[in-house]
Each structure stands twice: as structure tokens, then as C-alpha cells.
Design a protein around this motif. Sequence first.
Motif, PDB file in Angstrom:
ATOM      1  N   ASP A 217       0.908  -1.296   0.112  1.00  0.00           N
ATOM      2  CA  ASP A 217      -0.120   0.071  -0.012  1.00  0.00           C
ATOM      3  C   ASP A 217       0.897   1.193  -0.028  1.00  0.00           C
ATOM      4  O   ASP A 217       1.552   1.503   1.092  1.00  0.00           O
ATOM      5  N   PRO A 218       0.696   2.137  -1.048  1.00  0.00           N
ATOM      6  CA  PRO A 218       1.544   3.334  -1.306  1.00  0.00           C
ATOM      7  C   PRO A 218       1.129   4.261  -0.246  1.00  0.00           C
ATOM      8  O   PRO A 218       2.076   5.283   0.078  1.00  0.00           O
ATOM      9  N   ASP A 219       0.107   4.211   0.604  1.00  0.00           N
ATOM     10  CA  ASP A 219      -0.297   5.186   1.640  1.00  0.00           C
ATOM     11  C   ASP A 219       0.178   4.992   2.756  1.00  0.00           C
ATOM     12  O   ASP A 219       0.262   5.788   3.844  1.00  0.00           O
ATOM     13  N   LEU A 220       1.002   3.742   3.111  1.00  0.00           N
ATOM     14  CA  LEU A 220       1.404   3.444   4.286  1.00  0.00           C
ATOM     15  C   LEU A 220       3.068   3.813   4.300  1.00  0.00           C
ATOM     16  O   LEU A 220       3.777   3.409   3.355  1.00  0.00           O
ATOM     17  N   VAL A 221       3.606   4.458   5.234  1.00  0.00           N
ATOM     18  CA  VAL A 221       4.805   5.024   5.363  1.00  0.00           C
ATOM     19  C   VAL A 221       5.789   3.757   5.688  1.00  0.00           C
ATOM     20  O   VAL A 221       5.740   3.268   6.610  1.00  0.00           O
TER      21      VAL A 221
ATOM     22  N   ASP B 260       8.836  -4.671  -2.480  1.00  0.00           N
ATOM     23  CA  ASP B 260       8.149  -5.027  -3.640  1.00  0.00           C
ATOM     24  C   ASP B 260       8.686  -5.597  -4.803  1.00  0.00           C
ATOM     25  O   ASP B 260       8.269  -6.633  -5.508  1.00  0.00           O
ATOM     26  N   ARG B 261      10.140  -5.446  -4.734  1.00  0.00           N
ATOM     27  CA  ARG B 261      10.818  -6.085  -5.811  1.00  0.00           C
ATOM     28  C   ARG B 261      11.210  -7.415  -5.518  1.00  0.00           C
ATOM     29  O   ARG B 261      11.318  -8.393  -6.167  1.00  0.00           O
ATOM     30  N   MET B 262      11.246  -7.555  -4.186  1.00  0.00           N
ATOM     31  CA  MET B 262      11.546  -8.905  -3.827  1.00  0.00           C
ATOM     32  C   MET B 262      10.171  -9.956  -3.997  1.00  0.00           C
ATOM     33  O   MET B 262      10.374 -10.987  -4.508  1.00  0.00           O
TER      34      MET B 262
ATOM     35  N   TYR C 237      -0.951  -1.775  26.513  1.00  0.00           N
ATOM     36  CA  TYR C 237      -1.584  -1.749  25.214  1.00  0.00           C
ATOM     37  C   TYR C 237      -0.693  -2.637  24.524  1.00  0.00           C
ATOM     38  O   TYR C 237       0.467  -2.661  24.557  1.00  0.00           O
ATOM     39  N   VAL C 238      -1.262  -2.813  23.268  1.00  0.00           N
ATOM     40  CA  VAL C 238      -0.489  -3.812  22.273  1.00  0.00           C
ATOM     41  C   VAL C 238      -1.369  -3.030  20.886  1.00  0.00           C
ATOM     42  O   VAL C 238      -2.466  -2.935  20.929  1.00  0.00           O
ATOM     43  N   ARG C 239      -0.418  -3.134  19.855  1.00  0.00           N
ATOM     44  CA  ARG C 239      -0.938  -2.462  18.662  1.00  0.00           C
ATOM     45  C   ARG C 239      -0.320  -3.335  17.424  1.00  0.00           C
ATOM     46  O   ARG C 239       0.761  -3.702  17.585  1.00  0.00           O
ATOM     47  N   TYR C 240      -1.369  -4.022  16.304  1.00  0.00           N
ATOM     48  CA  TYR C 240      -0.939  -4.077  15.196  1.00  0.00           C
ATOM     49  C   TYR C 240      -0.345  -3.417  14.341  1.00  0.00           C
ATOM     50  O   TYR C 240      -0.810  -2.098  14.357  1.00  0.00           O
ATOM     51  N   TYR C 241       0.818  -3.565  13.894  1.00  0.00           N
ATOM     52  CA  TYR C 241       1.722  -2.488  12.724  1.00  0.00           C
ATOM     53  C   TYR C 241       0.884  -2.594  11.551  1.00  0.00           C
ATOM     54  O   TYR C 241       0.843  -3.602  10.920  1.00  0.00           O
ATOM     55  N   PRO C 242       0.339  -1.582  11.085  1.00  0.00           N
ATOM     56  CA  PRO C 242      -0.482  -1.487   9.727  1.00  0.00           C
ATOM     57  C   PRO C 242       0.410  -1.877   8.598  1.00  0.00           C
ATOM     58  O   PRO C 242       0.255  -2.720   7.580  1.00  0.00           O
TER      59      PRO C 242
END
Length: 431
Positions: A46-50, A60-62, A230-235
Motif C-alpha cells: 500500500d503506497p499510503d503506508l509510510v 515490492d521488488r523481492m 497496550y498492544v497494537r498491530y503494525y499496519p
Amino acid sequence: MISRAARTILAGTFAGVLLLTASCSSGADDAAEPETADAAECASLDPDLVWYGDIRGRLDRMIAEYGECGDPGDVDEGAPLALFDWDNTVVKNDIGSATAYWMLRNDKILQPRDRDWTTTSRFLTPEAAAALSAACGTEVAPGAPLPTSSDVNCADEIVAVMDEETRSGLPAFAGYDHRRTKASYAWVVQLSAGRSMDEVEEFAIAAREESLAAPEGSTQVVGSTVVDGYVRYYPQIEDLVKTLHANGFDVRIISASAEPVVRVWARELGLPPERAMGVRPVVSEGILTGGLVGCGGVADGEDTVIPYVEGKRCQVNEVVYGIGGPAAFDPLPADRRHVFAAGDSVTDVTFLADATGERLVINRNNPELMCHAYDNSDGKWLITPMFLDPNERAEEPYPCASTAFTEPDGRAGPVVRADGTEIADQRDAVY
């Protein structure tokens, strides 16, 4: 297997031929359909994720090089394998600790057998066992719940031992191979002794719900000790797993948290239970014994190997590739190894180095891992700051040439490359 890159080339060639033909006919619009369908099928990140630097492009190439558009693959059928650590790699914070904290706050830890804490781990020091006995008492019958929600001393001592020292600062564990296990990690799993697998899963589900609902950055109090709340999934990692799946990769977890806990959390990523590996408790008649499943020829219950550093390679080789006995500790030939790996700490350094494609390192300032990552001797190491609340830059260079490596007996030494040459001290540049 035709890779995504090959498919793209073929699609482009085919489209060009059709377009050339179309110039002599009226069917030009039809020529674009094969390329459009292929592009839609082949997912990319996703290009919107930094992402830091050029990491997204490298990944992406891999994926294009090794992947094949379609459903998630199986390594047994030739699919490329991608391996992820879990804690602080897929998510922010530690799910094993989160589950243990929930158990402490809800009186789910049971009095040890014979009221003897040395039965919980062969590596627990006499001083730690005595401290736990003094703090938690002997009034509660073996197998009955300890009142850790209200007994502050007992809860505090258990939390301290989880962090490898008694409250008085004495070592809590000793005598183990530091390249094959971490006794404190194993002990967190062993604290569930006497519970059923269904109960452990229920505890993990409850802790997960609570950890995800807690405000980002929050803490909690266990006993009187302030710990992560707390815990969060990394997008970015969720998207990476999704994209790998869409390109035919076999994606698996290899974690040093309890396997039943990891499997609860991995459902969010669409991973079936057999794709999530962790510390494996020994179960007898449906009840956790406190023993752990061995690896590399180590008998079940000996508790000397968990998925930690070399133990991660062992479990991957044994579970994924069917390599039994001591040979499971040895690296497989390159053409049989995983293509991609992601991790954040020394526990991940061996399986990261084994990856033949790209290696993603989440920078948590772990000296041994960052020495290898910054040395980047083969150009395959990708370093990113943590995606959420990243660490500040390490002020001093990592002591790669002197003390960043941990020997099996726990002593410090220099970090060396696969060819035996020492890595020079490295400065922290990605933060």
C-alpha cells in the motif's frame, strides 16, 4: 513457477503484440485487458503506508522476483517462505507479557507443585525460588489459584522474576544456553502449568481484547509495578503479510511467546494455527505440565531449547522442513531456506541471517542484531525505526568488536560474520 516479475514481462509483451495487431483493426480496447487483469491480481504494498527510505520498493521488488500471483502458498509445494517474529515485529509490545499480566490481575496463576517454585523451571535460582515462596506464601494449596490480584507482594515478585531478577536484585535464572533459550521467556509460558489449552487460549483472547482496547501508549499496574498496558498491530506489517499472501508466499510466525497465545493473535492476519509457531508447552491429558516440547534431539520436558536465537532455526527446520535431531540446528542449503525474514532483537538474529532474500530489522537498539544489520555485508539487511513510538538514536556506537555478542554461557564477546571476521563497532543511523 512463473514469478510475478516474469508474468509482468510476459503480460507487457503480449499486450504489445495485441496493440500492434489492433493498429490494423478496430479492437484496440480489447488489447489492454490481459495487462489490466494481471496488474489487479498481483498485489503490491500500500503506497499510503509510510516506510523508511526505499524499503517499500525493495520489498515490492523481492515479492515480484519470488512470488506468483494467487492464493497463499505452501512451502511443501514450492512456495517461497516468509518468516516473522511476533512481539515488537508484527505488533508493538509483547503478547506473552500481556497475557501473563492479565493472568496476574485475574488470579489465574496456580500455586506450584509441592508449593516449591523450583518445580516451575530447572533454571530458577535458589534465591529466586526463596523470594517467590516468601512473597507468595505457602497457605494456598498446590494447584489452587494464587490471589495475585490482591496480594501485591506476590504479584510484584513474579513480575520481577519475569524480568530476570528478584526484587532484591539477585539473578533469577542461571545455567542455561543463551543461544538456545531464554529462561525468563520460557518461565512466562511455564506459569500456565496446571491449566488446560482451552483456558490458556481464553486468557489470551481476554488479554488481547483488553490490550487492543487500551489507549495507545498506556500503562497498567500489576501488583504495584507499572508495566505496558497496550498492544497494537503494525499496519505496515499487516499489509506486508497480506501482500505476501496475495503473491503466493507461505507466511509463518516464529515467536518466543507461548504458541497458543501467538495463534490467538495471528488469526487477525489470516494465519491458520499451523502457520504460527512459538514456545510449545507439554500437554498431558489436556493439562499443561510445565514442561516444554524439545527440539534438535532434546527430549520433551527438558526445557533447554525454545524458539530463541539458534532455537528459532531449530524449530523452523524441524516443524517446516521435517529435519530431526541435532541437524535441525544447522543451516539448510540456500535453495531450501526462507526468502524473507523480519525481526527486532537478538532472539531473531539467526533466522534473519538465514533468509536468502531481504531481511527486515525493526530497530530497537539491540546491539548484536544491529551490528549485523548495519554491517550489511551482503546488502540484504533493511533497517526501519519502529512504526509506532520509535526508539531514540543510540548515543554510543554498538560495541560489535568487543561485547555485543552473547556466548552460550552468557559471557560477552565480539560479533563475527559468517566467515569468522569481526564486525567493527557500528553507529546507529536509522531511528
